[in-house]
Scaffold this motif. Structure first.
Motif, PDB file in Angstrom:
ATOM      1  N   PHE A 206      -2.200  24.882 -53.914  1.00 22.51           N
ATOM      2  CA  PHE A 206      -1.412  24.189 -52.897  1.00 22.51           C
ATOM      3  C   PHE A 206       0.059  24.101 -53.323  1.00 22.51           C
ATOM      4  O   PHE A 206       0.958  24.180 -52.478  1.00 22.51           O
ATOM      5  N   THR A 207       0.282  23.959 -54.616  1.00 30.28           N
ATOM      6  CA  THR A 207       1.656  23.975 -55.125  1.00 30.28           C
ATOM      7  C   THR A 207       2.309  25.321 -54.858  1.00 30.28           C
ATOM      8  O   THR A 207       3.466  25.397 -54.428  1.00 30.28           O
ATOM      9  N   GLU A 208       1.566  26.391 -55.095  1.00 26.60           N
ATOM     10  CA  GLU A 208       2.078  27.741 -54.846  1.00 26.60           C
ATOM     11  C   GLU A 208       2.409  27.932 -53.366  1.00 26.60           C
ATOM     12  O   GLU A 208       3.442  28.518 -53.019  1.00 26.60           O
ATOM     13  N   LEU A 209       1.551  27.414 -52.496  1.00 28.57           N
ATOM     14  CA  LEU A 209       1.799  27.527 -51.065  1.00 28.57           C
ATOM     15  C   LEU A 209       3.026  26.721 -50.645  1.00 28.57           C
ATOM     16  O   LEU A 209       3.811  27.172 -49.796  1.00 28.57           O
ATOM     17  N   ARG A 210       3.209  25.540 -51.232  1.00 28.33           N
ATOM     18  CA  ARG A 210       4.397  24.740 -50.904  1.00 28.33           C
ATOM     19  C   ARG A 210       5.669  25.453 -51.343  1.00 28.33           C
ATOM     20  O   ARG A 210       6.682  25.450 -50.624  1.00 28.33           O
ATOM     21  N   GLN A 211       5.642  26.045 -52.514  1.00 26.59           N
ATOM     22  CA  GLN A 211       6.807  26.784 -52.998  1.00 26.59           C
ATOM     23  C   GLN A 211       7.086  27.994 -52.108  1.00 26.59           C
ATOM     24  O   GLN A 211       8.241  28.320 -51.823  1.00 26.59           O
ATOM     25  N   PHE A 212       6.026  28.656 -51.683  1.00 26.89           N
ATOM     26  CA  PHE A 212       6.164  29.799 -50.789  1.00 26.89           C
ATOM     27  C   PHE A 212       6.807  29.359 -49.474  1.00 26.89           C
ATOM     28  O   PHE A 212       7.733  30.020 -48.965  1.00 26.89           O
ATOM     29  N   GLU A 213       6.346  28.248 -48.927  1.00 26.63           N
ATOM     30  CA  GLU A 213       6.900  27.746 -47.668  1.00 26.63           C
ATOM     31  C   GLU A 213       8.372  27.379 -47.829  1.00 26.63           C
ATOM     32  O   GLU A 213       9.194  27.640 -46.932  1.00 26.63           O
ATOM     33  N   ALA A 214       8.718  26.775 -48.955  1.00 28.72           N
ATOM     34  CA  ALA A 214      10.118  26.413 -49.197  1.00 28.72           C
ATOM     35  C   ALA A 214      11.012  27.658 -49.232  1.00 28.72           C
ATOM     36  O   ALA A 214      12.125  27.654 -48.688  1.00 28.72           O
ATOM     37  N   GLU A 215      10.520  28.715 -49.859  1.00 24.64           N
ATOM     38  CA  GLU A 215      11.272  29.974 -49.903  1.00 24.64           C
ATOM     39  C   GLU A 215      11.434  30.558 -48.499  1.00 24.64           C
ATOM     40  O   GLU A 215      12.500  31.085 -48.144  1.00 24.64           O
ATOM     41  N   LEU A 216      10.381  30.472 -47.702  1.00 21.75           N
ATOM     42  CA  LEU A 216      10.456  30.997 -46.340  1.00 21.75           C
ATOM     43  C   LEU A 216      11.492  30.240 -45.516  1.00 21.75           C
ATOM     44  O   LEU A 216      12.267  30.857 -44.759  1.00 21.75           O
ATOM     45  N   LYS A 217      11.519  28.934 -45.650  1.00 20.20           N
ATOM     46  CA  LYS A 217      12.479  28.139 -44.880  1.00 20.20           C
ATOM     47  C   LYS A 217      13.914  28.510 -45.248  1.00 20.20           C
ATOM     48  O   LYS A 217      14.797  28.550 -44.382  1.00 20.20           O
ATOM     49  N   GLN A 218      14.153  28.788 -46.521  1.00 15.52           N
ATOM     50  CA  GLN A 218      15.484  29.195 -46.943  1.00 15.52           C
ATOM     51  C   GLN A 218      15.893  30.521 -46.311  1.00 15.52           C
ATOM     52  O   GLN A 218      17.087  30.795 -46.155  1.00 15.52           O
ATOM     53  N   ARG A 219      14.902  31.340 -45.973  1.00 10.26           N
ATOM     54  CA  ARG A 219      15.176  32.645 -45.374  1.00 10.26           C
ATOM     55  C   ARG A 219      14.997  32.631 -43.863  1.00 10.26           C
ATOM     56  O   ARG A 219      14.929  33.682 -43.227  1.00 10.26           O
ATOM     57  N   ASN A 220      14.880  31.440 -43.296  1.00 10.81           N
ATOM     58  CA  ASN A 220      14.719  31.277 -41.853  1.00 10.81           C
ATOM     59  C   ASN A 220      13.461  31.979 -41.347  1.00 10.81           C
ATOM     60  O   ASN A 220      13.464  32.630 -40.301  1.00 10.81           O
ATOM     61  N   ALA A 221      12.387  31.847 -42.113  1.00 15.61           N
ATOM     62  CA  ALA A 221      11.087  32.384 -41.724  1.00 15.61           C
ATOM     63  C   ALA A 221      10.103  31.228 -41.627  1.00 15.61           C
ATOM     64  O   ALA A 221      10.368  30.124 -42.119  1.00 15.61           O
ATOM     65  N   ARG A 222       8.958  31.471 -41.023  1.00 16.24           N
ATOM     66  CA  ARG A 222       8.012  30.390 -40.710  1.00 16.24           C
ATOM     67  C   ARG A 222       6.634  30.698 -41.271  1.00 16.24           C
ATOM     68  O   ARG A 222       6.153  31.826 -41.180  1.00 16.24           O
ATOM     69  N   LEU A 223       5.996  29.671 -41.818  1.00 15.11           N
ATOM     70  CA  LEU A 223       4.652  29.805 -42.377  1.00 15.11           C
ATOM     71  C   LEU A 223       3.616  29.155 -41.470  1.00 15.11           C
ATOM     72  O   LEU A 223       3.773  28.008 -41.040  1.00 15.11           O
ATOM     73  N   LEU A 224       2.554  29.898 -41.197  1.00 14.49           N
ATOM     74  CA  LEU A 224       1.359  29.373 -40.550  1.00 14.49           C
ATOM     75  C   LEU A 224       0.177  29.704 -41.448  1.00 14.49           C
ATOM     76  O   LEU A 224       0.160  30.750 -42.098  1.00 14.49           O
TER      77      LEU A 224
END
Length: 298
Positions: A206-224
């Motif tokens: 879950f930590t890895e997924l949160r970090q992944f989501e944070a990186e996506l937001k910085q790149r203006n991308a969205r996680l589902l």
């Protein structure tokens, strides 16, 4: 002795790619990376193991959502950590990323990867060695002797490999979107359900997924995040373990597509494992995914 061992390791890692690897589905990682790099926007990228490679009809998604799909699924044993970090190399602004991880990824450090990750980082995509962390390399030490032995075994290079138009585990099994499609016209096998998921929940997933989501937001991308298609009888062996995964994902405020219970399939819709769907199952799961995506994207 240590010098001899080091020499054998160095020799193994610098020998050519074996016939077994060269003709296996692991080589599809090259195609998947090319798709992530070159597919134009607007894009929807599916990240997971063979449950998505065997489970999606990406053309249906493209025709319905008018997004360019990329199916990155290869093999669950590469580990979710590698899948996420590799995908980050290719993310573009506006991308929609759907992570659909097999349930084992959330238990017992499965997300660190297993044997199949070794040929990926040493033969198929050696430029991704730096994506692995110390915990992953420690986990892979268990598989290193077998991998080195396979590299030094002449039969690994001379063995006859069935890589024809019916081999669903060969490197020719994928279509232009990254879907395994050869099994759509093949008869299904009798599928024995997976046993109960055992061991401890890996909170680092879950930590890895949160970090992944944070990186996506910085790149203006969205996680589902979606749940994988799964055999009803296999689910019945692990309802509490799977419910715990779903609850932890909710607790971490991820945007979820559907529920574990909504993606359960009878044996008549399976191809050859608890995660692999036949043509009928592929159509149903793809339609469910499209419906849930429409709700989320609206």
């Amino acid at each position: 002795m240590l010098i001899w061992v080091a020499g054998m390791i160095a020799l193994a890692l610098h020998t050519p790619t074996t016939t077994l690897v060269k003709n296996s589905l692991l080589m599809a990682q090259i195609q998947k990376d090319s798709l992530m790099k070159n597919t134009p926007s607007p894009r929807i990228i599916f990240v997971g193991g063979s449950s998505i490679s065997f489970g999606l009809d990406s053309k249906m998604i493209k025709d319905s959502l008018h997004l360019n799909p990329v199916n990155t699924g290869v093999e669950a044993t590469l580990g979710l950590k590698y899948m996420l970090r590799n995908a980050l190399r290719y993310i573009k602004p506006g991308d929609i990323i759907v992570v659909c991880a097999e349930y084992n990824q959330f238990y017992n450090k499965f997300m660190d990867g297993q044997y199949e990750l070794l040929p990926i980082i040493f033969e198929v995509s050696p430029d991704t060695k730096n994506l692995l962390d110390a915990r992953q390399y420690c986990s892979l030490l268990t598989y290193a002797p077998s991998y080195i032995a396979s590299k030094l075994n002449p039969l690994s290079y001379w063995v006859r490999f069935d890589n024809n138009a019916t081999n669903v585990y060969g490197n020719k099994a994928f279509n232009a979107y990254g879907d395994v499609y050869l099994h759509w016209t093949q008869p299904s096998e009798q599928v024995s359900p997976y046993g109960a998921i055992t061991g401890n929940l890996d909170k680092d997933t879950f930590t890895e997924l949160r970090q992944f989501e944070a990186e996506l937001k910085q790149r203006n991308a969205r996680l589902l995040i979606s749940f994988p298609p799964y055999q009803q009888r296999a689910y019945d062996n692990s309802p509490n373990q799977i419910a715990l995964i779903a609850q932890k994902l909710k607790d971490n405020h991820f945007e979820l597509l559907g529920s574990p219970q909504s993606y359960l399939f009878p044996d008549s819709m399976l191809f050859n494992t608890s995660y692999h769907l036949n043509r009928q199952g592929v159509t149903r799961w793809t339609n469910q995914t499209i419906s849930n995506l429409k709700k989320a994207l609206r």
